[in-house]
Design a protein around this motif. Sequence first.
Motif, mmCIF file in Angstrom:
data_model
loop_
_atom_site.group_PDB
_atom_site.id
_atom_site.type_symbol
_atom_site.label_atom_id
_atom_site.label_comp_id
_atom_site.label_asym_id
_atom_site.label_seq_id
_atom_site.Cartn_x
_atom_site.Cartn_y
_atom_site.Cartn_z
ATOM 1 N N THR A 194 -9.391 -45.321 15.320
ATOM 2 C CA THR A 194 -8.920 -44.312 14.367
ATOM 3 C C THR A 194 -8.985 -42.902 14.942
ATOM 4 O O THR A 194 -8.096 -42.072 14.703
ATOM 5 N N ASP A 195 -10.054 -42.630 15.726
ATOM 6 C CA ASP A 195 -10.235 -41.281 16.238
ATOM 7 C C ASP A 195 -9.366 -40.958 17.448
ATOM 8 O O ASP A 195 -9.377 -39.818 17.924
ATOM 9 N N SER A 200 -2.630 -38.404 15.385
ATOM 10 C CA SER A 200 -3.539 -37.282 15.127
ATOM 11 C C SER A 200 -3.835 -36.474 16.384
ATOM 12 O O SER A 200 -4.783 -35.678 16.390
ATOM 13 N N ARG A 204 -6.099 -33.054 16.689
ATOM 14 C CA ARG A 204 -7.334 -33.028 17.471
ATOM 15 C C ARG A 204 -7.282 -31.954 18.563
ATOM 16 O O ARG A 204 -8.298 -31.327 18.892
ATOM 17 N N GLU A 340 -19.327 -32.180 19.179
ATOM 18 C CA GLU A 340 -18.000 -32.423 18.592
ATOM 19 C C GLU A 340 -16.899 -32.199 19.619
ATOM 20 O O GLU A 340 -15.899 -32.949 19.659
ATOM 21 N N ARG A 343 -16.814 -35.197 21.879
ATOM 22 C CA ARG A 343 -16.196 -36.339 21.190
ATOM 23 C C ARG A 343 -14.685 -36.190 21.109
ATOM 24 O O ARG A 343 -13.933 -37.141 21.376
ATOM 25 N N LEU A 344 -14.215 -35.013 20.748
ATOM 26 C CA LEU A 344 -12.770 -34.790 20.656
ATOM 27 C C LEU A 344 -12.105 -34.921 22.020
ATOM 28 O O LEU A 344 -11.012 -35.500 22.142
ATOM 29 N N THR A 347 -11.794 -38.591 22.825
ATOM 30 C CA THR A 347 -10.714 -39.247 22.070
ATOM 31 C C THR A 347 -9.347 -38.816 22.575
ATOM 32 O O THR A 347 -8.416 -39.616 22.624
#
Length: 517
Positions: A194-195, A200, A204, A340, A343-344, A347
């Motif tokens: 999903t991420d 998206s 992101r 964060e 993590r971004l 992804t």
Amino acid sequence: MDEVRYYLAVFLRRLPYFLIVATAISASAVAVAVSLPPAYVSQMQLVVEAPQIPTELAASTVRTPALEQLQIVEQRLLTRANMLEIARVQGVFPDIENMVPDDIVRGMRARTTINKSSGRNAATLMRVSFEAHEPRIAAAVLNDYLSIIQEADVEFRRGRAGETLEFFAQETERLGLELTEQSARILAFKQENTDALPTSLEFRISKREEIRDALGQTNREITRLEDQRARFLDLFEETGRVALRPEAVLSPTEQQLRRLESELGQALLVFSEENPKVRLLRGRIALLEDEVADEAATTPLSANGAGADGEPPNVLALQIDEIDSEIELLSERRDDLLTELGRLTATIERTPEVSITLEELERTYALLETQYATAEQRFSTAQTGDLIESRSRGQRIAVIEQPNVPNSPSRPNRVMIAGGGLGFGIAAGLALVVLLEFVGSAIKRPEDLVSRFGISPLTTVPYIRTGQQVFVQRSLKLIMALAIIVGTPALIYAVHTYYLPIDLLAEKVANRLGIRW
């Protein structure tokens, strides 16, 4: 002229052999022609009708050419099982109990005549006839043939339509299951990633830029607070006073400095360092800091370490603790932003791989969806075709002329059989005479001496028989002629009486050879 006389003499000399063969064959043919039982031929005529519903409106799924359809029906009709069953049920042969199955099948096929005709812009016809020794049997066999043909046609067309319908039903079900499974795979893959979905990605990326900006602002705020803390300590070491005090004991200049510092912190959350507003605030703060420093230099401290205006001695500690608390909060926020951001970034880096896998899954899904739609359409067409065939509205074999019971025998042609036997007997006798005369190498006339040895005789002396020899020769010829004339009918009678009737024997030979007359 001499040649004619010579060959005539040869023929007369070999006449007994000629008579034996010609008479035997001719007599047998005449006996067979006379003794053969009458044969009755029943006929029926079929036609392949076009579909009753126009193909532009609804087409059958069985699209076999008319001639091919008749050929298939013919092969199914003439099977061994059908021939044996019909022959035994209808009693086609008088001595069928004594016949072996091979002879029965061969006889049935010999008596069955099937003619097909087809052409461009012409109807496709099929004529079927059967020969039997009784009119009723001939018509009954043809009626059985007609039932088998119609059943085979219906079974063939409905069977193919049903098989087509079943195939597309199974294919539609299979593709539907595969489509459902593929949809579940796509859903599971999206839930697992999903991420990192490509839909998206822009969000992101923009979110990562915002986090980077916020991280930069946080770092700048931490740096500002650390600088402020260092200035407080330096100022206290130089002057012995705390640069900032609680709001209740702050001078107007210090209070204004606090407000500008707060406004600067709020502005840095929105604007960059190059923003005119930020630069203006920093300039005003620098001026006020100088004024505060001048005021602190001119204000004496009390004996207990407090200022002249009664500033408490633990103000520095309070100020440092407050700054340290803010730095700690901002450091925690910076750590959260870094987490964060990592993590971004992870992804975003995984998005191309996820995108390729997802595109492959969706491409497979689209292919299955197309196949499923095609299968559904064909399944609907197969349902229509099966309905057409179940109601006999497609191409079918129809009867034009029903099997008839013949009133008079159609066979045999006794004159043709007798005449043919007589002609064949004469031809066989002449062939035997020629064979006997010309196969040997003996010298028979003067020309043979000339052609073989190259010598010419002065004269030839014919063989002169005595009266007794002439009598014996003529007696032998007479006896032979009588033997042929009397013996041939006697032999035929003996075969007819003691071995097998001539008609049955002829029938058996015809069945064995697969011919009719």
